[in-house]
Design an enzyme around this catalytic site. Structure first.
Site, mmCIF file in Angstrom:
data_model
loop_
_atom_site.group_PDB
_atom_site.id
_atom_site.type_symbol
_atom_site.label_atom_id
_atom_site.label_comp_id
_atom_site.label_asym_id
_atom_site.label_seq_id
_atom_site.Cartn_x
_atom_site.Cartn_y
_atom_site.Cartn_z
ATOM 1 N N ASP A 33 -5.953 19.743 -14.439
ATOM 2 C CA ASP A 33 -6.239 18.397 -14.958
ATOM 3 C C ASP A 33 -5.730 18.385 -16.403
ATOM 4 O OD1 ASP A 33 -7.326 16.116 -16.123
ATOM 5 O OD2 ASP A 33 -9.195 16.236 -14.986
ATOM 6 N N ARG B 234 0.820 -1.219 0.000
ATOM 7 C CA ARG B 234 0.000 0.000 0.000
ATOM 8 C C ARG B 234 0.848 1.260 0.000
ATOM 9 N NH1 ARG B 234 -2.144 1.704 4.553
ATOM 10 N NH2 ARG B 234 -2.543 -0.373 5.357
ATOM 11 N N TYR C 142 -14.904 17.897 -16.898
ATOM 12 C CA TYR C 142 -15.217 16.475 -16.940
ATOM 13 C C TYR C 142 -16.336 16.160 -15.947
ATOM 14 C CZ TYR C 142 -14.413 11.451 -16.472
ATOM 15 O OH TYR C 142 -14.557 10.090 -16.426
ATOM 16 N N LYS D 248 -6.299 7.391 -19.843
ATOM 17 C CA LYS D 248 -6.519 7.953 -21.174
ATOM 18 C C LYS D 248 -5.226 7.936 -22.002
ATOM 19 C CE LYS D 248 -10.547 8.594 -19.336
ATOM 20 N NZ LYS D 248 -10.961 9.841 -18.715
HETATM 21 C C1 LIG Z 1 -11.385 10.242 -17.455
HETATM 22 C C2 LIG Z 1 -11.096 11.552 -16.848
HETATM 23 C C3 LIG Z 1 -11.031 11.692 -15.456
HETATM 24 C C4 LIG Z 1 -11.281 10.540 -14.502
HETATM 25 O O1 LIG Z 1 -10.301 9.557 -14.623
HETATM 26 P P1 LIG Z 1 -10.564 7.980 -14.291
HETATM 27 O O2 LIG Z 1 -9.255 7.356 -14.628
HETATM 28 O O3 LIG Z 1 -11.691 7.542 -15.189
HETATM 29 O O4 LIG Z 1 -10.915 7.890 -12.860
HETATM 30 C C5 LIG Z 1 -10.735 12.948 -14.950
HETATM 31 N N1 LIG Z 1 -10.537 14.003 -15.758
HETATM 32 C C6 LIG Z 1 -10.618 13.910 -17.096
HETATM 33 C C7 LIG Z 1 -10.399 15.125 -17.940
HETATM 34 C C8 LIG Z 1 -10.897 12.681 -17.694
HETATM 35 O O5 LIG Z 1 -10.995 12.586 -19.026
#
Ligand SMILES: *Cc1c(COP(=O)(O)O)cnc(C)c1O
Length: 382
Positions: A180, A54, A106, A205
């Site tokens: 982000d 962890r 998002y 992504k």
């Molecule tokens: C997909 C996404 C998230 C969330 O990420 P997860 O890996 O699905 O938890 C946050 N911000 C953006 C811009 C995203 O495209």
């Protein structure tokens, strides 16, 4: 530590932390699945970096080194998902804190922050995502602001926020600026250089890029007290990915630059094609000169405008759904940043209060031959 300032980022990721196994000579790392680590007869750890699953894992550490280099920060931490990484930023806030969030972002972050901040007694104000100056106005809602959030280009409206202006306003008030950076990826935008304090990623992504790993990451400009709190959150809550996922992410990142560059070139071609089509009402892509955020995007994005964009077909929700139903090659699915092109009707998947237009489609462009993608769109638009 892994810092070679004279080497270009594409080389750094291709070499994935420069691993060579001293016992076997293997040039790809093993996956260490062990959750616990032995001590010697004096009860000292055999390797001080490894205590328990962890806390850390050698596969995390390698991926974190690559991410630190990519975003030009001081340190990075992997998380179980993008949302786990994002949640950790909010968990460091005390009750009574004030946060300023974009009004277009998002959906998962928007809805989670709304519920969490309400329960944790954290006040939220929203600013106009397309106008970084409006952050200052949103800050007037409280005596002090603790955190400012930026997502650019925003999901799925593709508004562009000027990160440098956001940083200036946030820092003048002693607030933390978090960006982000999932949608552009570090290939096209490096928020820490533009003044951000923390960068968060859904590594699910573009970073991983193959739609087969759920992971998140945070990269920090400084290993300060705030960073210690985030690290303690990850450790305490156990918000870590599995070793195999971390390994897959490391492997996916090795091709990050060629994937991201190809997908971005494809996106630019498709956006230009759609913009000229009679059955398309509007295309929202910062790479188009017609986009209101084009000049800011051209300044803060380097080498391309990313693989994601949205467009509105002429007509209503039925017209949009009929169009996606005619696609043969492009897959109807959520997510972005993978090697295969995906399309999504956000209006169908967001709850009723969504402000996403009913004829909007979000295209997450992959690395296929662009002529095949153009053919698919062309026949479906007829
Ligand atoms: C997909 C996404 C998230 C969330 O990420 P997860 O890996 O699905 O938890 C946050 N911000 C953006 C811009 C995203 O495209």
């Amino acid at each position: 530590m892994y810092t070679r300032k004279n080497i270009k980022p594409a080389t750094l990721v291709a070499k994935a932390d420069d691993y060579i196994d001293t016992n076997t000579g293997a040039i790809t790392p093993p996956i260490i699945t062990s959750t616990t680590y032995a001590r010697d007869d004096r009860y000292q750890l055999i390797n001080e970096s490894n205590v328990y699953g962890r806390d850390d894992n050698p596969s995390f550490v390698q991926a974190e080194h690559v991410l630190t280099e990519l975003e030009q920060g001081e340190a990075a931490l992997l998380f179980a998902s993008g949302m786990a990484a994002i949640a950790s930023c909010f968990y460091t806030l005390n009750s009574g804190a004030h946060v300023v969030l974009p009004d277009s972002m998002y959906w998962g972050v928007f809805s989670w922050t709304r519920t969490y901040c309400d329960r944790a007694d954290i006040r939220v104000s929203y600013y106009n995502t397309a106008d970084a100056e409006s952050i200052a106005t949103a800050m007037k809602g409280a005596a002090r602001t603790d955190l400012v959030w930026v997502e650019t280009p925003s999901n799925p409206m593709m508004h562009v926020t000027d990160i440098a202006i956001a940083a200036e306003i946030a820092h003048a008030a002693d607030a933390t600026l978090v960006v982000d950076n999932t949608t552009p990826s570090p290939v096209f935008t490096q928020p820490l250089k533009l003044g951000a304090d923390l960068v968060v990623h859904s590594a699910t992504k573009t970073l991983n890029g193959h739609s087969d790993v759920l992971a998140g990451a945070i990269v920090t400009k400084k290993t300060d007290e705030r960073w210690e709190k985030i690290a303690a959150e990850r450790h305490g809550a156990g918000a870590v990915p599995g070793p195999f996922d971390a390994w897959l992410l490391l492997r996916g990142m090795r091709t990050l630059f060629i994937r991201a560059e190809r997908a971005s070139q494809n996106a630019q071609r498709l956006a230009e094609f759609l913009e000229g089509h009679d059955n398309v009402e509007q295309v929202l892509y910062p790479g188009l000169e017609s986009h209101p955020g084009h000049s800011v995007a051209a300044r803060q994005m380097v080498g391309g405008f990313g693989s994601l964009f949205s467009f509105m077909v002429v007509g209503d929700a039925q017209a949009a759904l009929a169009f996606v139903g005619r696609l043969n090659l492009i897959v109807l699915a959520t997510s972005l940043g993978g090697v295969e092109t995906l399309i999504e009707h956000r209006h169908s998947v967001e709850p009723v209060e969504t402000r996403v237009p009913e004829n909007l489609l979000r295209l997450a462009v992959g690395i296929e031959d662009v002529e095949d993608l153009l053919d698919d769109l062309r026949q479906a638009l007829k």
